[in-house]
Design an enzyme around this catalytic site. Structure first.
Site, short mmCIF file in Angstrom:
data_model
loop_
_atom_site.label_atom_id
_atom_site.label_comp_id
_atom_site.label_asym_id
_atom_site.label_seq_id
_atom_site.Cartn_x
_atom_site.Cartn_y
_atom_site.Cartn_z
N HIS A 174 31.89 19.32 39.10
CA HIS A 174 33.31 19.38 39.46
C HIS A 174 33.83 18.00 39.82
CE1 HIS A 174 36.91 20.99 41.72
NE2 HIS A 174 36.72 19.84 42.34
N GLU A 175 33.11 17.31 40.69
CA GLU A 175 33.61 16.01 41.14
C GLU A 175 33.58 14.97 40.03
OE1 GLU A 175 35.22 15.50 43.81
OE2 GLU A 175 34.88 17.51 44.57
N HIS A 178 36.54 15.15 37.78
CA HIS A 178 37.73 14.43 38.25
C HIS A 178 37.78 13.03 37.64
CE1 HIS A 178 39.66 17.15 41.01
NE2 HIS A 178 38.57 17.35 41.71
N TYR A 189 48.15 14.26 41.31
CA TYR A 189 47.45 15.12 42.25
C TYR A 189 48.43 15.74 43.25
CZ TYR A 189 43.19 16.75 44.56
OH TYR A 189 42.17 17.53 45.07
N GLU A 198 42.57 20.12 39.68
CA GLU A 198 41.48 20.83 40.34
C GLU A 198 40.86 21.89 39.42
OE1 GLU A 198 39.70 20.70 43.11
OE2 GLU A 198 40.66 18.79 43.57
N ASP A 271 47.94 20.45 51.54
CA ASP A 271 46.98 20.25 50.46
C ASP A 271 47.67 19.80 49.17
OD1 ASP A 271 44.55 20.25 49.06
OD2 ASP A 271 44.66 22.38 48.58
N HIS A 276 44.30 23.09 45.74
CA HIS A 276 43.05 23.85 45.74
C HIS A 276 43.27 25.36 45.79
CE1 HIS A 276 41.39 19.95 47.19
NE2 HIS A 276 40.31 20.35 46.54
#
Length: 356
Positions: A174-175, A178, A189, A198, A271, A276
């Protein structure tokens, strides 16, 4: 530079701020202490990323011995401090050591590299052999993992709510995804473009996990972060692509707030506009498309999503309808008027997102 001509590294964490906010309000200092420290550290790192967008990211040094199509992994140990990258503990080709966290990080970097190369002919995160760096044992009881525009960073968790962040390979994927977004569509974002940012990371995190396990779409659990929650937590994972809003329901963490369709879209200023939270909607669309098509999700459904991310037509401020429309276009361009087009179109229809 990104493939769309810009460069804007974003600080992206796997644990949403709303989860840490909830923990920070707990009466028990064992719970609120690590959460508050994590929030403060995240705020600092987020500021550092903003500064990077002003002064520019450091250039990545070319390695003379690098071969195209070969990973260049380096894992560092922060030794519970916050100076990055830390002390080098494993380089490309080195044998596994005694630290399971180091070994999991190294393997997760490799799994991500392999899927990108084998499934999409992409040579590392930037498509040009970018070295893949990760730092483990970051800070004390740090309840997060993040991509900071240059590398991966993993906390060990507090042991009460979160375990070691290298445990789920989809968190690693996942990271790193990005980073792929950073070098391609470079999605803003915030708001719906941030939720897409995301969601794309959840999609490719899930695909990396399924690829590693050799699972079909039907066999996969479609959970993001399974194995990350400590035994005391009533929950299965951080998010569910199959059933958004059902990943956890805990007396401390609260209930998973993700919607599955536009009927329950959450409007919030927190957020970054709920990036998210509302990512559950495009997540569910991908799940529906992938399971309708069956087989390995990284092949057809994943290919369509990858084509959109890297195709150059996705604007940085894209909304759900923009992304959905491009997936329909990409499915038609690659597969014609067949079942792939029908599966993608129907998936967006079921989550309430129009395709033009």
């Amino acid at each position: 530079m990104t493939e769309n001509g810009g460069f804007e590294p974003v600080f992206c964490t796997i644990v949403p701020p709303h989860v840490l906010d909830r923990l920070a309000q707990a009466e028990d200092p064992v719970l609120h202490g690590p959460a508050r420290r994590t929030l403060r550290r995240d705020a600092y790192e987020r500021t550092q990323r903003r500064l990077t967008t002003v002064v520019g990211a450091p250039a990545v040094a070319a390695l003379a011995e690098a071969e195209p199509g070969k990973p260049r992994r380096t894992v560092y140990d922060a030794r519970h401090r916050t100076d990055l990258p830390g002390t080098k503990v494993r380089g490309e080709g080195d044998a596994p050591g005694r630290d399971a966290t180091v070994n999991r990080a190294y393997a997760g970097l490799g799994a991500t590299f392999e899927l990108l190369l084998k499934a999409y002919s992409r040579d590392s995160i930037d498509g040009h052999g970018l070295p893949m760096d990760a730092t483990v044992h970051y800070d004390e009881d740090y309840n997060n993992a993040f991509w900071n525009g240059e590398q991966m960073v993993f906390g060990d968790g507090d042991g009460e709510i979160f375990l070691d962040f290298t445990i789920p390979v989809d968190v690693i994927g996942h990271e790193l995804a990005h980073g792929v977004t950073q070098y391609t569509a470079n999605l803003d974002y915030f708001g719906q473009s941030g939720a897409l940012n995301e969601s794309v990371s959840d999609v490719f995190g899930a695909l990396i996990k399924q690829y590693t396990l050799g699972q079909t779409a039907e066999e996969a659990d479609w959970l993001i972060g399974a194995g990350l929650l400590a035994p005391r937590v009533t929950g299965r994972a951080l998010r569910s692509m199959k059933e958004p809003g059902t990943a956890y329901d805990d007396d401390v963490l609260g209930k998973d707030p993700q919607p599955a369709t536009m009927d329950d879209y959450v409007r919030t200023g927190r957020d970054n506009g709920g990036v998210h939270i509302n990512s559950g909607i495009p997540n569910h669309a991908f799940y529906l498309a992938a399971t309708t098509l069956g087989g390995h999700a990284w092949e057809r459904a994943g290919q369509v999503w990858y084509d959109v991310l890297t195709g150059g037509e996705l604007e940085q401020d894209a909304r759900f309808t923009d992304f959905a429309t491009l997936t329909v276009k990409a499915a038609r361009a690659r597969y014609g008027e067949g079942e792939e087009l029908r599966a993608v179109s129907k998936a967006w229809e079921r989550v309430g997102v129009r395709t033009q």
